[in-house]
Scaffold this active site. Sequence first.
Site, PDB file in Angstrom:
ATOM      1  N   GLY A 258       0.890  -1.174  -0.074  1.00 18.55           N
ATOM      2  CA  GLY A 258      -0.116   0.051   0.108  1.00 18.55           C
ATOM      3  C   GLY A 258       0.809   1.096  -0.022  1.00 18.55           C
ATOM      4  N   GLU A 261       6.857   3.764   4.649  1.00 15.65           N
ATOM      5  CA  GLU A 261       7.472   4.752   5.647  1.00 15.65           C
ATOM      6  C   GLU A 261       8.705   5.305   5.501  1.00 15.65           C
ATOM      7  OE1 GLU A 261       6.623   1.710   6.644  1.00 15.65           O
ATOM      8  OE2 GLU A 261       7.874   1.113   8.440  1.00 15.65           O
ATOM      9  N   ASN A 262       9.380   5.042   4.447  1.00 14.08           N
ATOM     10  CA  ASN A 262      10.897   5.575   4.432  1.00 14.08           C
ATOM     11  C   ASN A 262      10.882   6.985   4.879  1.00 14.08           C
ATOM     12  OD1 ASN A 262      11.477   3.417   2.319  1.00 14.08           O
ATOM     13  ND2 ASN A 262       9.954   4.804   1.017  1.00 14.08           N
ATOM     14  N   GLU A 295       1.333   5.994   7.569  1.00 13.24           N
ATOM     15  CA  GLU A 295       2.840   5.744   7.265  1.00 13.24           C
ATOM     16  C   GLU A 295       3.365   7.122   8.014  1.00 13.24           C
ATOM     17  OE1 GLU A 295       3.835   3.434   5.755  1.00 13.24           O
ATOM     18  OE2 GLU A 295       1.940   2.648   4.994  1.00 13.24           O
ATOM     19  N   HIS A 298       4.406   5.963  11.498  1.00 17.40           N
ATOM     20  CA  HIS A 298       5.527   5.236  11.661  1.00 17.40           C
ATOM     21  C   HIS A 298       7.110   5.851  11.687  1.00 17.40           C
ATOM     22  CE1 HIS A 298       4.914   1.023  10.832  1.00 17.40           C
ATOM     23  NE2 HIS A 298       4.318   1.190   9.548  1.00 17.40           N
TER      24      HIS A 298
HETATM   25 ZN   LIG Z   1       3.085  -0.096   8.625  1.00 14.14          ZN
END
Ligand SMILES: [Zn+2]
Length: 854
Positions: A258, A261-262, A295, A298
């Site tokens: 999906g 989260e870089n 994200e 995170h």
């Molecule tokens: Zn996640």
Amino acid sequence: MNDAAPNAAPQTFYLKDYKPFGYEVESVKLTFQLSPNATKVHSAIRFSPKADAEDNRFFLHGEQLSLISAKIDGTPVTARLVDGGLECDVPRTSFLWEAEVEIDPAANTALEGLYMSKGMYCTQCEAEGFRKITYYPDRPDVMSTFTVRIEGDEPVMLSNGNPTGAGEGWAEWHDPWPKPAYLFALVAGDLVNHPGSFTTKSGKDVELNIWVRPGDEGKCAFGMEALKKSIKWDEDVYGLEYDLDLFNIVAVDDFNMGAMENKGLNIFNSSCVLASPETSTDANFERIEAIIAHEYFHNWTGNRITCRDWFQLCLKEGLTVFRDAQFTADMRSEPVKRIEDVIALRARQFPEDGGPLAHPPRPEEFQEINNFYTATVYEKGAEVIGMLKRLVGDDNYYKALKLYFERHDGQACTIEDWLKVFEDATGRDLSQFKLWYSQAGTPRVKVSEDYADGTYTLTFEQSTPPTPGQPEKAPRVIPMAVGLLSPNGDEVRATEVLDLTEAKQSFTFEGLASKPVPSILREFSAPVILERETTNSERAFLLAHDTDPFNRWEAGNALAKEVRVAMVLDGAAPDAAYLDALEKLVRDDEQDPAFRALVLSPPSQSDIAQTLHERGHTPDPQKIYDAAETFTQTLAQQLETSLPRLYAATTVEGPYVPDADGAGKRALNGRILSLLTRLDGGEQAARQYASADNMTQQYAALAALMKAEKGEAQSKAFFEQWQDDRLVMDKWFALQIACAAPEATAATAKELTQHPLFSMKNPNRFRAVMGALAGNHAGFHHASGAGYQLLAENLIALDSVNPQTTARMCAAFQTWKRYDSERQAQIQAELERILATSGLSRDTHEMVSRMLSA
Ligand SMILES: [Zn+2]
């Protein structure tokens, strides 16, 4: 190179074997010279040996890399290429490792590492994609700062952190926060940005951007608002602030997951960020808002505090799913969100937990970590945190979280670290609670009751069926939220959380004037299956009177299931009392439309199959389908005189706004329309289709028409209108299969795989078709076996293109032991055919082997 040999049993990794890496990584500098088929990556990494290392083997992961040169402190060295990476003799003091490798992003259809999506470079490194970019200790407990230089002729070139310089043909980035390699990201391409900004609680201005391909600029505004709301919410509720000057989101069409989260550079599947009223449904809007929040959250739960190793994946995912559910509940409706989550849990996680792929939220072994991005790790992982919060209470929960961020910021942690924080903050012993992390399977809780002389006793007995590798289970801590109602519907005992800790345990309630009606497992306080002998009239009573909205819905849902089961097993007619109760509720305009829509939504056919299986029956998918059709037709007839009024009353006038109120009304309106279409030959749906100015209403009308086999013209028109919009086209592909009759499902899906717009290389399109096939219960499980064959053929074809998506979609077969021996034999043959494919990926090999060995 360095991939597992075809069909050899791949290596298994064990939690118990964990050993820290023998070197610190002080800094990482990467230079990319971009070229579609020959990108050069130069790495300069400063390592220093750890004084206390038990193992100082210098091993760097690497896959599908062509090593050009390697140097230590500027002197060329010869590295030994070994399975999965390289080894080298290194000094026992701090040294600079340099390597140059060449990679081929254009040929990377697996979409792990650096790859190309429609001319744009992008990366996906979680879990183990970074090793396809350069040689590196690619493990989450190795954290370092990264400096990145990108050279190429792309107009936009992005990486993590803050920009530190740019010029003609180059851009440089620096991320000051130490991070594991799985959070590395690079994007380069012809992109345009939708800008925004946010001032954090300490007064720092953060630049926000959503980067998209030209033409998609008009679909970013909602995502940007969702991002701002997420940043604000995390400050308000958890006290957590954003920590860079810049936050970028990029939309990519070809993406396995999906979103990712870089650090400072989130990469999103375009389906999870692009939205407009004309092209997205209410459900899309809600999902996009939740994923952007997920994200973003995170950044603290995942990035600032990460996982020591991949066995701890639920440490970041369970917590972050829990946090995004809290966010959605706050932004929209708490009970509606809870009901939606429980429906999803039962549809995805319960079958996993009860089948051959069952594993604990923290697994103890794996072959391919990509196969453990599961409903158990994510959704059950979040349920476990919800239970923990219920057990310790809200204040203690936030106290423990505060301690977690203070104590572990900048660290790579374990479930033990997480639970220790709660023990230290609350003084509570959580050793028994920890079983939730190590035991697989959904506990069954049998409830019995007794009433005498004003004292009411509830007795609970818990047990968990055997799962692969875990024949015996110890009793767990189960928070059981219970309220009591008097026979006239008043609440005589407000919700109280009973802590079940033993295999069998009783709780008494004194001083009751009459035998109460219990409302058990309120808010779905634990992910268990409740077994209780009760009557349909008691369920109808709770549907009308329960003061807990979740349990009101649950009573209706249980009643719906009982009625379906009786129809399937005994050929019974739809229960008249249930139909009356439904009618009363639907016509009651005082009730929340979203709630009415949920009560009107039938339990899924797969859910009925699971229920029959749990009760020792062999489900017949065709009979389940027939019962569903009969029930819906009977309900439509029962409501015949009310439907036109209800349709009018729930039609939302005015410009489309994707908020919770409008969405609730439109959901109910859509349910009413589908019933109406069964009676009026599609007249109203055709009118709605023609006049709709938003996708929610256009799609609802099209779905109602297609389900009634009256939508041919509209389906054609829909295609003409939207053929250039890939996300809307995914809906068009999926809907045709979802609406097909059981005997026509596989043929419809097969025809769509021949369509010029079908592609194996785009995971969204592949999932639209094959996911819809697997999701059409009676069609997929049609006695001909054509559904099984078609899916197996396509999985075999996809495996060499994209192993990760193939392996995940294999799970469509996981419930195979529910069905009769003919179907089992058909599925077994297909699974064996997949396993026998030469060159099968280790991803798919592991999934199919697990399903076959159970
Ligand atoms: Zn996640």
